[in-house]
Design an enzyme around this catalytic site. Sequence first.
Site, PDB file in Angstrom:
ATOM      1  N   GLU A 256     -15.557   6.127   6.622  1.00  0.00           N
ATOM      2  CA  GLU A 256     -14.517   5.584   7.504  1.00  0.00           C
ATOM      3  C   GLU A 256     -14.273   6.544   8.660  1.00  0.00           C
ATOM      4  OE1 GLU A 256     -10.617   5.468   5.580  1.00  0.00           O
ATOM      5  OE2 GLU A 256     -10.974   7.399   4.640  1.00  0.00           O
TER       6      GLU A 256
ATOM      7  N   LYS B 168      -2.518   7.041   1.380  1.00  0.00           N
ATOM      8  CA  LYS B 168      -2.091   7.297   2.760  1.00  0.00           C
ATOM      9  C   LYS B 168      -1.003   8.368   2.711  1.00  0.00           C
ATOM     10  CE  LYS B 168      -1.372   4.725   7.018  1.00  0.00           C
ATOM     11  NZ  LYS B 168      -2.429   5.314   7.841  1.00  0.00           N
TER      12      LYS B 168
ATOM     13  N   ARG C 105       0.836  -1.213   0.000  1.00  0.00           N
ATOM     14  CA  ARG C 105       0.000   0.000   0.000  1.00  0.00           C
ATOM     15  C   ARG C 105       0.871   1.264   0.000  1.00  0.00           C
ATOM     16  NH1 ARG C 105      -4.136   0.850   4.818  1.00  0.00           N
ATOM     17  NH2 ARG C 105      -2.204   1.248   5.928  1.00  0.00           N
TER      18      ARG C 105
HETATM   19  C1  LIG Z   1      -7.974   7.135   7.026  1.00  0.00           C
HETATM   20  C2  LIG Z   1      -7.668   5.743   7.432  1.00  0.00           C
HETATM   21  N1  LIG Z   1      -8.570   4.774   7.165  1.00  0.00           N
HETATM   22  C3  LIG Z   1      -8.342   3.490   7.523  1.00  0.00           C
HETATM   23  C4  LIG Z   1      -7.182   3.111   8.180  1.00  0.00           C
HETATM   24  C5  LIG Z   1      -6.972   1.668   8.579  1.00  0.00           C
HETATM   25  O1  LIG Z   1      -5.928   1.102   7.852  1.00  0.00           O
HETATM   26  P1  LIG Z   1      -5.011  -0.071   8.460  1.00  0.00           P
HETATM   27  O2  LIG Z   1      -5.932  -1.158   8.860  1.00  0.00           O
HETATM   28  O3  LIG Z   1      -4.153  -0.467   7.324  1.00  0.00           O
HETATM   29  O4  LIG Z   1      -4.293   0.507   9.605  1.00  0.00           O
HETATM   30  C6  LIG Z   1      -6.211   4.082   8.455  1.00  0.00           C
HETATM   31  C7  LIG Z   1      -4.972   3.707   9.115  1.00  0.00           C
HETATM   32  O5  LIG Z   1      -4.190   4.458   9.566  1.00  0.00           O
HETATM   33  C8  LIG Z   1      -6.453   5.430   8.068  1.00  0.00           C
HETATM   34  O6  LIG Z   1      -5.558   6.384   8.326  1.00  0.00           O
END
Ligand SMILES: Cc1ncc(COP(=O)(O)O)c(C=O)c1O
Length: 317
Positions: free
Chosen positions: A200, A167, A73
């Site tokens: 989210e 990200k 990712r």
């Molecule tokens: C905006 C956002 N959504 C979802 C997630 C969850 O992602 P992960 O399960 O890979 O930590 C994150 C993780 O930091 C995030 O910053």
Amino acid sequence: MKAIERLRTFREVYGGNQQFLAMYSSIFGGITTDPTAMVIPLDDHMVHRGHGVFDTAAILDGYLYELDQHIDRFLRSAAMAKIKPPFDRENIRSILIQTVSASKCTTGSLRYWLSPGPGDFQLSPAGCPQSSFYAIVIKGQSPPSFKGVKVVTSSVPIKPPQFASVKSVNYLPNALSKMEAEENDAFVGIWLDEDGYIAEGPTMNVAFVSKEKELLMPQFDKILCGCTAKRILTLAQGLVKEGKLKGIRLGNLTVEEGKKAEEMILVGSGILVCPVVQWDDQVIGDGNEGPVAQALYNLVLEDMKSGPATVRVPVPY
Ligand SMILES: Cc1ncc(COP(=O)(O)O)c(C=O)c1O
């Protein structure tokens, strides 16, 4: 020299409540365990223009959890941000593992960044000759606890899909949303997308268990594709086989559907699986931590402790 001494004092006196055990920087091309040296240049495009991407991975019992999924990712984010990493994937992976090894940390977290690098203070990164890569190891406690939280609908607008799905270091909306939640005695804010569907949280994905015992999750096209959420979609298949869930469905979810769900669950690397017992004024289910959330929390913990080699990378200390 005085500046360095004062930096050292700053770290010792005002260091905050997290302990930074090791840092890699492509600027000095190595790993340091001295917190005073854990700095990045002010002219790095990531600092003054917010042009950078990052990712994380949890460290538990000397293993990195889902490192490869996070690196994939990370590199997708870098491509979207038009950042050409200074090293190939293998080297990045190897540096990350070596940084954890040098930190001697067996439980904590690893965070890492890619940016166009330092050069000047222009908007274009054309004057940044070499992209930079940084990583830091943060000492951690044992895995997060399992305790119901309250959430609120975020009034801070969600990032448009092009940016929400990367990200990047642009977490201003996320930080403001978190602060708004805290001002309202809530854990986090929940974003809705531009069509009003559930999106989210600021550092986590969200899932629901319907009255019909279906695990529901918003699809990932307008939000960050969470590594934890994806892993949970796989692990939850076991709950379907055991009859604890009727099925799993990704799709558009309305606020009404979410608020009348039996369970609401936050999922992310930082929190693992966190049950929601109240969303705005609506009590979720019976107001207690739900059984599916508990089962998923146990499954993720078990996966972190004894899952397959595809999700557990041993650190050679
Ligand atoms: C905006 C956002 N959504 C979802 C997630 C969850 O992602 P992960 O399960 O890979 O930590 C994150 C993780 O930091 C995030 O910053």
